[in-house]
Each structure stands twice: as structure tokens, then as C-alpha cells.
Design a protein around this motif. Sequence first.
Motif, mmCIF file in Angstrom:
data_model
loop_
_atom_site.group_PDB
_atom_site.id
_atom_site.type_symbol
_atom_site.label_atom_id
_atom_site.label_comp_id
_atom_site.label_asym_id
_atom_site.label_seq_id
_atom_site.Cartn_x
_atom_site.Cartn_y
_atom_site.Cartn_z
ATOM 1 N N PHE B 66 0.818 -1.116 -0.115
ATOM 2 C CA PHE B 66 0.031 -0.003 0.078
ATOM 3 C C PHE B 66 0.731 1.343 0.029
ATOM 4 O O PHE B 66 0.728 2.190 -0.700
ATOM 5 C CB PHE B 66 -0.876 0.099 1.290
ATOM 6 C CG PHE B 66 -2.199 -0.892 1.217
ATOM 7 C CD1 PHE B 66 -2.100 -1.788 0.041
ATOM 8 C CD2 PHE B 66 -3.009 -0.818 2.178
ATOM 9 C CE1 PHE B 66 -3.423 -2.659 0.059
ATOM 10 C CE2 PHE B 66 -4.227 -1.825 2.123
ATOM 11 C CZ PHE B 66 -4.264 -2.500 1.121
ATOM 12 N N ALA B 67 1.890 1.221 0.883
ATOM 13 C CA ALA B 67 2.892 2.386 0.916
ATOM 14 C C ALA B 67 3.644 2.592 -0.326
ATOM 15 O O ALA B 67 3.733 3.507 -0.863
ATOM 16 C CB ALA B 67 3.744 2.314 2.110
ATOM 17 N N MET B 68 3.938 1.309 -1.186
ATOM 18 C CA MET B 68 4.763 1.538 -2.228
ATOM 19 C C MET B 68 3.716 2.057 -3.496
ATOM 20 O O MET B 68 4.252 3.236 -4.056
ATOM 21 C CB MET B 68 5.070 0.184 -2.783
ATOM 22 C CG MET B 68 5.930 0.486 -4.023
ATOM 23 S SD MET B 68 6.099 -1.172 -4.928
ATOM 24 C CE MET B 68 4.626 -1.385 -5.837
ATOM 25 N N MET B 69 2.467 1.781 -3.299
ATOM 26 C CA MET B 69 1.480 2.513 -4.501
ATOM 27 C C MET B 69 1.219 3.755 -4.035
ATOM 28 O O MET B 69 1.251 4.756 -4.968
ATOM 29 C CB MET B 69 0.187 1.580 -4.364
ATOM 30 C CG MET B 69 0.308 0.361 -5.350
ATOM 31 S SD MET B 69 1.198 0.324 -6.721
ATOM 32 C CE MET B 69 0.417 1.092 -7.880
ATOM 33 N N THR B 70 1.321 4.213 -2.776
ATOM 34 C CA THR B 70 0.968 5.598 -2.636
ATOM 35 C C THR B 70 2.125 6.278 -3.014
ATOM 36 O O THR B 70 2.004 7.399 -3.394
ATOM 37 C CB THR B 70 0.721 5.691 -0.945
ATOM 38 O OG1 THR B 70 -0.138 4.957 -0.624
ATOM 39 C CG2 THR B 70 0.193 7.069 -0.527
ATOM 40 N N ILE B 71 3.310 6.021 -2.652
ATOM 41 C CA ILE B 71 4.632 6.828 -2.699
ATOM 42 C C ILE B 71 4.854 6.817 -4.535
ATOM 43 O O ILE B 71 5.271 7.903 -5.001
ATOM 44 C CB ILE B 71 5.654 6.322 -2.056
ATOM 45 C CG1 ILE B 71 6.529 7.376 -1.498
ATOM 46 C CG2 ILE B 71 6.742 5.313 -2.856
ATOM 47 C CD1 ILE B 71 6.012 8.013 -0.461
ATOM 48 N N LEU B 72 4.394 5.683 -5.008
ATOM 49 C CA LEU B 72 4.501 5.909 -6.620
ATOM 50 C C LEU B 72 3.656 6.960 -7.154
ATOM 51 O O LEU B 72 4.014 7.484 -8.024
ATOM 52 C CB LEU B 72 4.655 4.447 -7.350
ATOM 53 C CG LEU B 72 5.619 3.538 -6.946
ATOM 54 C CD1 LEU B 72 5.373 2.093 -7.598
ATOM 55 C CD2 LEU B 72 6.946 4.058 -7.418
ATOM 56 N N PHE B 73 2.474 7.102 -6.431
ATOM 57 C CA PHE B 73 1.590 7.915 -7.115
ATOM 58 C C PHE B 73 1.903 9.422 -6.610
ATOM 59 O O PHE B 73 1.741 10.152 -7.743
ATOM 60 C CB PHE B 73 0.394 7.631 -6.556
ATOM 61 C CG PHE B 73 -0.770 8.762 -6.870
ATOM 62 C CD1 PHE B 73 -1.412 8.290 -8.142
ATOM 63 C CD2 PHE B 73 -1.239 9.750 -5.909
ATOM 64 C CE1 PHE B 73 -2.430 9.144 -8.645
ATOM 65 C CE2 PHE B 73 -2.157 10.688 -6.808
ATOM 66 C CZ PHE B 73 -2.734 10.392 -7.931
ATOM 67 N N VAL B 74 2.673 9.567 -5.615
ATOM 68 C CA VAL B 74 3.446 10.656 -5.404
ATOM 69 C C VAL B 74 4.305 11.060 -6.463
ATOM 70 O O VAL B 74 4.268 12.468 -6.936
ATOM 71 C CB VAL B 74 3.992 10.852 -3.829
ATOM 72 C CG1 VAL B 74 4.661 12.042 -3.769
ATOM 73 C CG2 VAL B 74 3.035 10.645 -2.718
ATOM 74 N N SER B 75 5.083 10.265 -6.789
ATOM 75 C CA SER B 75 6.029 10.424 -7.957
ATOM 76 C C SER B 75 5.460 10.690 -9.074
ATOM 77 O O SER B 75 5.792 11.787 -9.845
ATOM 78 C CB SER B 75 6.988 8.947 -8.139
ATOM 79 O OG SER B 75 7.847 9.070 -9.149
ATOM 80 N N LEU B 76 4.348 10.162 -9.571
ATOM 81 C CA LEU B 76 3.562 10.204 -10.731
ATOM 82 C C LEU B 76 2.987 11.839 -10.614
ATOM 83 O O LEU B 76 3.130 12.430 -11.783
ATOM 84 C CB LEU B 76 2.255 9.463 -10.978
ATOM 85 C CG LEU B 76 1.450 9.762 -11.874
ATOM 86 C CD1 LEU B 76 1.821 9.603 -13.240
ATOM 87 C CD2 LEU B 76 -0.012 9.428 -11.771
ATOM 88 N N LEU B 104 10.722 0.075 -0.950
ATOM 89 C CA LEU B 104 9.511 -0.446 -0.394
ATOM 90 C C LEU B 104 9.026 -1.816 -1.253
ATOM 91 O O LEU B 104 8.618 -2.709 -0.617
ATOM 92 C CB LEU B 104 8.207 0.380 -0.350
ATOM 93 C CG LEU B 104 8.307 1.402 0.564
ATOM 94 C CD1 LEU B 104 7.315 2.611 0.463
ATOM 95 C CD2 LEU B 104 8.262 0.901 2.133
ATOM 96 N N GLY B 105 9.226 -1.642 -2.525
ATOM 97 C CA GLY B 105 8.660 -2.828 -3.325
ATOM 98 C C GLY B 105 9.821 -3.958 -2.966
ATOM 99 O O GLY B 105 9.302 -5.247 -3.044
ATOM 100 N N ALA B 106 11.027 -3.760 -2.938
ATOM 101 C CA ALA B 106 11.852 -4.675 -2.600
ATOM 102 C C ALA B 106 11.638 -5.472 -1.206
ATOM 103 O O ALA B 106 11.660 -6.543 -1.097
ATOM 104 C CB ALA B 106 13.362 -4.093 -2.459
ATOM 105 N N ALA B 133 4.224 -7.151 -9.682
ATOM 106 C CA ALA B 133 5.173 -6.532 -8.783
ATOM 107 C C ALA B 133 6.438 -6.550 -9.654
ATOM 108 O O ALA B 133 7.324 -5.649 -9.408
ATOM 109 C CB ALA B 133 5.393 -7.349 -7.527
ATOM 110 N N ALA B 134 6.795 -7.966 -10.180
ATOM 111 C CA ALA B 134 8.202 -7.763 -10.969
ATOM 112 C C ALA B 134 8.232 -6.598 -12.147
ATOM 113 O O ALA B 134 9.150 -5.955 -12.365
ATOM 114 C CB ALA B 134 8.172 -9.338 -11.750
ATOM 115 N N ILE B 135 7.037 -6.409 -12.720
ATOM 116 C CA ILE B 135 7.139 -5.402 -13.688
ATOM 117 C C ILE B 135 7.443 -4.175 -13.242
ATOM 118 O O ILE B 135 7.901 -3.263 -13.679
ATOM 119 C CB ILE B 135 5.791 -5.628 -14.718
ATOM 120 C CG1 ILE B 135 5.758 -6.761 -15.333
ATOM 121 C CG2 ILE B 135 5.527 -4.290 -15.512
ATOM 122 C CD1 ILE B 135 4.646 -7.353 -16.092
ATOM 123 N N THR B 136 6.632 -3.981 -12.135
ATOM 124 C CA THR B 136 6.821 -2.499 -11.519
ATOM 125 C C THR B 136 7.955 -2.152 -11.067
ATOM 126 O O THR B 136 8.933 -1.125 -11.478
ATOM 127 C CB THR B 136 5.982 -2.380 -9.996
ATOM 128 O OG1 THR B 136 4.727 -2.973 -10.271
ATOM 129 C CG2 THR B 136 5.836 -1.100 -9.505
#
Lengths: 218, 240
Positions: B66-76, B104-106, B133-136
Motif C-alpha cells: 500500500f505504501a509503495m503504491m501511494t509513494i509511486l503515485f506521489v512520484s507520478l 518498499l517494493g523490494a 510486482a516484478a514489472i513494477t
Amino acid sequence: MLFQQIKYLIVKEIKLEMRNKYALGGILIYVVSTVFVSYLSFKQVINPATWNALFWIILLFASINAVAKSFLGETGGRSLYLYTLTNPQAVILSKIIYNSLILIVLSGLCLAAYSLLIGNLIQDTALFLLTLLLGSLGFSSLLTMVSAIASKTSNNFTLMAILSLPIMLPLLMVLIKLSRNAIDGLELWDWNSLLILFFLNVIIVSLSYLLFRYLWRD
Amino acid sequence: MGLENSMSESAGSSQKRKGLKTYWWKIIAALFVLYTIIAGFIIPVPAQAILHETIRNLYFHVPMWFAMMTILFVSLWYSIKNLANPNAENDMIASQAANVGLVLGALGLATGSVWARYTWGAWWVADTKLNGAAITMLIYFAYFILRGSINEEQKRGRISAVYNIFAYIMLIVFLMILPRMTDSLHPGNGGNPGFNQYDLDRNMRMVFYPAVIGWILLATWMLTLSVRLEKIKRKLLFNE
């Protein structure tokens, strides 16, 4: 206005290609020789799953090679000249359309060589050709955009593969599933997947249209 | 000039003026994650057939994603901001957010891999969510390689922002399409019941929700720290 420019730019691309035919010829030979190598390696007719995967992998790498050069010519003075004369969005749309034409020819040739040498397992040819057409359009729009990004860097050819492969997977998964249906000759067409494929094309083209204006300026 | 002002402000002098108003969420982040670790291992969990005690991994593995998706959204978000209004700060936040997202993904992959070993029997299984996950990870590694191969700073920000937006949208499409095409071993997909239906009891919710909030806040904290570090590095470079 935009359509007029796109028309002229496509004609320009075709003229340039005709002036130096060996580039296009090289790509076509690349496909045929890759198919020939796989024919010699596999020796006999393979099962449908392998046939399908091998076909798309060959086509994938051939497409990357074919599209990678599309922004190579547009450097320095020539690109400055091009972008002062025309709308940048006309440039990306014309390149997408031109690359689609190239990839349609390429995938047709690939299919012909592949079914001649390795064998034709397709039962529903109409669905397979439709998948191939939509696949070529999707490949060309996505790869044209990525090649525009990669052309701005120093090591452009490696980056082309690294940048495009992960984001091509959604397209590739749907294509492989649809073409597998065509090989098995299912009675009902999977309209859901065809629709997904169509909308993927629409999304990629509109993203390219929106984002290219930030890309072309040096 | 505006850039240098904001840099010096956030790197140095503002430290004194900061009261409880500005860092209360950092306290919450630390407390919640600490609470998750302690309560997560102590509070009883419902006995499940295959999961047994590994269900406790829910408190760590899921909040990390959840935290990874949130922070990647911040990046976007900062990539879009950088295209609309190009400046070094937006670009810095976008790239550092992608960096934190990769960390976080790792972590999510590592915890998930251990969990998969004890419930499904292998470190890596053919599953749609694992492929996602691997593609992300691949996309964001490619993003950093793209950044590394452009030297000019403004150009780097602009072009990597374009790739970030393009890749994120294709990633979302991928995460939406794939689960429709194949079954997943994960709960809530392919006929498997979701955790919510009966096995996430009241005790577990008491730990799970704080864990989600705690990890998202912790990720934000990591992001602010790495942005500050980046600014200091840059300031040192300017002064040289």
C-alpha cells in the motif's frame, strides 16, 4: 490543418525510406533470418503454445529494431527545420501512422515465412489477422513514443529495449491470449479481449499525443 | 533564484522554527509501526488451515505494498507538476519518490517471498500479482537508467517525467487487465475468498489498519528525508 501536415509528413517519411532502401530491406531480412534460425533449431512442428510464444517474440524484437531508428534521422538542424515548419503533434502522429504501415508489412512477412518454414497451426485465420493488425498498431504507437524518449539519450539502442519491454507486457499478454484462441479455433470470439486491445491502442495514442509536446524540444 | 531561497530555507534555518505542529505525523508513524511490530507478534490470531501463524505477515507485507503504491503515485503527481511547471524541486521529489517506492517494493517482494515459501511451497510462484510486482520493479529500474543516461539537468527532469507518466498509466492498465485473464493465489482473486470476509477478525483489524497508516506515513518520512539529503548534496556541489 493537422491532417494536411500529417499527410505531408507521411509522404516525406516514405520518400526518405525509398531513398535509402537498405534500411527497410535490412529489417525484412532480419525477420526472415530469425525465423530461419528458429526453424533450424526446432527442426519439427512444435506444439501450439510454443508456436504462439515464439511467433510473438520474433515479432516483438523485429518491431523494436524496426521502430528504433525512427527518430535517429531527426537530429540537429533537420529537426529544428521540421519543428519550425510543423506542429510537433503532427510529427508524432505521422510517425505512428508510418510505423504502423511498416509493422503491418513486417508482421505479414513474418507470418508468411513462419507458416512456410515452421508450419501453419492457425485454425481461425480471420481472428489471427485481426489480432496481428491490432498488435501492429499497438506496437508501433508504443514503440514510436519510446523511441522518441530514447532518442534524447546517449545510449539510445539499449535504452529502447529496457524502456519498452516492461510497458509492452499488457499489450503482449492480450495479444498472446487472442492469437492462442485463433490457433485453437474457438467458436466464439473473445470480444472482451478485442475491446481491451482496441482501448489500449486508444490510450497509447492519446498519451503520445498529449506527452510529445514536452519531449521534442531540446 | 527562487530555487536557492527555498533550498537554504528547508536545509538550514527552518529547523529552529519547527514545533509539534510540523512533526506530529512522524511521531504517529514511529508509534504505529512500533505498535504493529509488538502487537503483531503478541496478539492472538485466528487459526487458519494453511496459513497458521504466517498470517501475521499480513501486518507487514500488505502495508508495504500500500505504501509503495501511494509513494509511486506521489512520484507520478510530481512528474505531472514538473511538466506543467518545470523546476528542480519537482523533479527531485519525483525521482526520490520513485527511489523510496523501489525500496518498499523490494521489502514487499522479500516479505511476500518468505510468505509464499511457507504457504504455497515455493519462493516464487506463477501468479498475476507477482508478475505485476516484478514489472513494477523493472519499470522503475528502467526509469533510473533513463535518468542516468541524460546529463543535462532540465532535460533529464522533463524526459524522465514523460516516461514516468507513460509507464505508470501502462502499469495501472496492466494491474487492471491481468487479474481478469488468469486466476491468482492471492486472497480475493480467482475464487479465493478475500481476507475481509471471515478471517480478518476484530483483533487483526486493530493491528492492520494502524499498520497501513504507519507504513504510509513512514514512507512519506523517508521521502522527505531523502529529498532533504539530495538538497544538501546539491548545495555542497554549488559551493564547491
